[in-house]
Design an enzyme around this catalytic site. Sequence first.
Site, mmCIF file in Angstrom:
data_model
loop_
_atom_site.group_PDB
_atom_site.id
_atom_site.type_symbol
_atom_site.label_atom_id
_atom_site.label_comp_id
_atom_site.label_asym_id
_atom_site.label_seq_id
_atom_site.Cartn_x
_atom_site.Cartn_y
_atom_site.Cartn_z
ATOM 1 N N GLY A 156 89.285 -43.304 40.139
ATOM 2 C CA GLY A 156 88.688 -42.522 39.056
ATOM 3 C C GLY A 156 89.769 -41.833 38.257
ATOM 4 N N SER A 159 89.609 -36.200 36.158
ATOM 5 C CA SER A 159 89.083 -35.162 37.069
ATOM 6 C C SER A 159 87.611 -35.355 37.421
ATOM 7 C CB SER A 159 89.286 -33.759 36.477
ATOM 8 O OG SER A 159 90.651 -33.465 36.343
ATOM 9 N N ARG A 160 87.069 -36.540 37.204
ATOM 10 C CA ARG A 160 85.654 -36.768 37.485
ATOM 11 C C ARG A 160 85.430 -36.920 38.990
ATOM 12 N NH1 ARG A 160 83.824 -40.448 32.214
ATOM 13 N NH2 ARG A 160 84.785 -39.024 30.707
ATOM 14 N N GLY A 161 84.572 -36.072 39.510
ATOM 15 C CA GLY A 161 84.302 -36.070 40.940
ATOM 16 C C GLY A 161 85.334 -35.315 41.757
ATOM 17 N N ARG A 282 98.916 -45.611 32.852
ATOM 18 C CA ARG A 282 98.355 -45.749 31.502
ATOM 19 C C ARG A 282 98.938 -44.658 30.627
ATOM 20 N NH1 ARG A 282 95.220 -41.243 31.425
ATOM 21 N NH2 ARG A 282 94.283 -40.609 33.402
#
Length: 412
Positions: A156, A159-161, A282
Amino acid sequence: MPKRTLVLLEGSTRVNGLLFVQAAKRLGLHPITLSADPAQYDYLAAERFETIRVDTGNPNALIRECLRLSANYDIVGVTSPLEAFYAIAGKLCRYFDLPGPDPASIERCRDKYAQRQLLAKAGVPMPDYRVAANAAEIESAASEIGWPVVVKPTVGNCSRGVRLCRTVRELTEHTTYLLGGKHIWQSTPNIVLVEEFAQGPQYIVHIMGNEVVAIAAAKFGRPPHFVFRKCIFPAPLTDDEHERIADVSLSCLRALGLGWGPINIELRWTKLGPVVIEVNPRIAGAPDSQLGQLAYGVDLVAEHIKLVTGEICNLHKIRSHTAAAAFLIPDCDGTVDWIDGVSRAAAMPGIAEVKLLIEPKMRIVRKGDDRDGIGWVIASSPSLDQTEAILQDAVDLIHWSITPFSILGRHE
């Protein structure tokens, strides 16, 4: 003569996708975005950029589409502004003999558990960690590491989850969220990483190839979430601190088999020195590229596109300024009533951009991640103190009103 074409896999709803197509146009390229749902990217229709609907999760479908396009276009590069599609872009580059990253290295790096194992083997300093697949394993891992802990999905970004858990109760709440069907997973099976909370100032290292282009300082909002509130290019570091962070960052590339194209590395400076939080294979999200351009005159998006199209990138710094961004974060969920002061803030000397991602009548539902930001303000000047003063004065001019859902009640 066929148009020299850059194929982009998907776009971005938060500015970076627009920066990619704009940079491609400036470089004399014809950008074509392949997307499962092109309509989600407003800028593509607004600017009349060419799009094609295709299953971007299916490499064979993408190959067929690129073969079809090659009958009328000269495809000189393939990439993506999104990490989730960067490995697939690398596979297409291999298939069509175009410059690109090693897809296997990208996929290993995206798996934070595999990343941690490779970094540990190379002796890279990082937080203590455990991997877990269920609630019992997560609680056991937290007890072994010691409170507080950071709990996150192994795959992921943005900062999602991700949450800081300071007590068993907070850990149980977040475990229920992750494993109870509310979190949208990017991997199968659903594996969780439990990590020691590394305490200290946060830094982000921006790398192109094997060259450290910039080290930025970053600040988060209130815990338990990790939502950026501020970013400064360059970070105020001593020469020794800069060298130690750069050395650790380059050791990450060697450990992970990276070293082509853009990478950004998040670290914290702890009592033991720089500790790696994660390596992202990335280009960083907006507005980091704009900040780098303001501070140094280096457009990382454009230089990345040069690489993927076989050109020589130029990372030479033509200025030495300080650029900073303050992120605008709402303090409640609800419906936007009004926004004021944007034009006054944008007109201030030294302000490079005021970007709003909301408008009146829009619903705000905070997620505890990068989606919480409703905009940002960017300032630049020759000095850190001046930049921070300009930035704060501009932020102080911007106000908004949000009526909470609890007040709206059944009328919402």
